[in-house]
Design an enzyme around this catalytic site. Structure first.
Site, PDB file in Angstrom:
ATOM      1  N   ASP A 171       0.842  -1.198   0.000  1.00  0.00           N
ATOM      2  CA  ASP A 171       0.000   0.000   0.000  1.00  0.00           C
ATOM      3  C   ASP A 171       0.880   1.252   0.000  1.00  0.00           C
ATOM      4  O   ASP A 171       1.623   1.504   0.955  1.00  0.00           O
ATOM      5  CB  ASP A 171      -0.898  -0.012   1.239  1.00  0.00           C
ATOM      6  CG  ASP A 171      -2.001   1.031   1.195  1.00  0.00           C
ATOM      7  OD1 ASP A 171      -1.797   2.081   0.551  1.00  0.00           O
ATOM      8  OD2 ASP A 171      -3.058   0.798   1.798  1.00  0.00           O
ATOM      9  N   HIS A 202      -2.933  -0.369  -2.504  1.00  0.00           N
ATOM     10  CA  HIS A 202      -4.150   0.324  -2.092  1.00  0.00           C
ATOM     11  C   HIS A 202      -5.208   0.226  -3.199  1.00  0.00           C
ATOM     12  O   HIS A 202      -4.910   0.411  -4.371  1.00  0.00           O
ATOM     13  CB  HIS A 202      -3.806   1.801  -1.837  1.00  0.00           C
ATOM     14  CG  HIS A 202      -4.857   2.559  -1.113  1.00  0.00           C
ATOM     15  ND1 HIS A 202      -4.936   2.582   0.264  1.00  0.00           N
ATOM     16  CD2 HIS A 202      -5.869   3.334  -1.564  1.00  0.00           C
ATOM     17  CE1 HIS A 202      -5.948   3.345   0.630  1.00  0.00           C
ATOM     18  NE2 HIS A 202      -6.531   3.805  -0.460  1.00  0.00           N
TER      19      HIS A 202
END
Length: 233
Positions: A171, A202
């Site tokens: 992420d 993400h």
């Protein structure tokens, strides 16, 4: 059946809209779907429709109503992606949680007596899901790739009902150090479950678009469905 409804804000400052999807029969529980920074867009609405297909009453409140009501962005369009990011700074998270709580109360009133309410959120909504677990009476909560949760660990003592967090290991908004702090702070919490997704970034479980990673999205969503089936009935 789907509709757009109005829900009164708890502070009496007005009403906000919410996308509502009803199951074919009596709902077995309700699920509140908390938006990303892109508003109650097609992906969030589709999430609600899917929960309704599984027998839940589903509601997605417009949490940006005080800033720009009705925001509906496509994150695959660069200008719209940047527009979504620009909503973070003016957004009041405390009022956002109050609006989530208002939606939970609305859902409880719409269910048969004793019906339970779950909450699931993505991105900004993933952060708000953690805050919801700590600050409201939601019966079960799920957060996908929530940002800044490691800065909210001092609230973990208030989490009284089950919470599930999905954490993509790559992420770019939540670095490895932040992920390590989340694990250090939450792995031993009796109400919290964390799942890591190696190689994922993400937004990997977005319903539509280029960010979706199909295999991991299906795995995360199957875990979410099982979690709600267990804790909401």
């Amino acid at each position: 059946m789907t509709a757009t409804i109005d829900i009164p804000a708890l502070d009496g400052s007005g009403h906000f809209s919410a996308y509502r999807a009803d199951p074919a029969g009596t709902p077995k529980a309700a699920i509140i779907v908390i938006q990303e920074v892109f508003g109650v867009n097609s992906g969030i609405r589709r999430r609600c429709d899917q929960w309704a297909e599984k027998g839940y009453l589903a509601l997605a409140p417009d949490l940006f109503w005080r800033i720009e009501p009705g925001l509906d962005l496509d994150p695959d369009i660069p200008e719209q992606f940047q527009k979504g990011l620009s909503m973070i700074e003016p957004f009041d998270q405390q009022l956002g949680i109050a609006d989530v709580e208002a939606t939970i109360r609305f859902a409880r009133g719409a269910l048969p007596s004793g019906g339970k309410v779950g909450v699931v959120g993505y991105c900004l909504g993933g952060r708000l899901a953690y805050m919801t677990a700590a600050r409201t009476d939601a019966d079960a909560t799920v957060g996908y790739y929530g940002v800044g949760i490691d800065g909210l660990l001092d609230e973990k003592h208030a989490i009284a009902n089950p919470l599930l967090l999905h954490i993509p290991e790559e992420d770019h908004f939540v670095d490895k150090a932040a992920q390590a702090r989340m694990h250090a702070g939450l792995d031993d919490h009796p109400k919290v479950t964390l799942y890591d997704y190696p190689g994922e970034d993400h937004g990997f479980a977005t319903e539509f678009g280029q960010r979706r990673s199909e295999e991991s999205a299906q795995l995360a969503d199957s875990r979410t469905a099982a979690f709600f089936a267990e804790h909401l009935g």
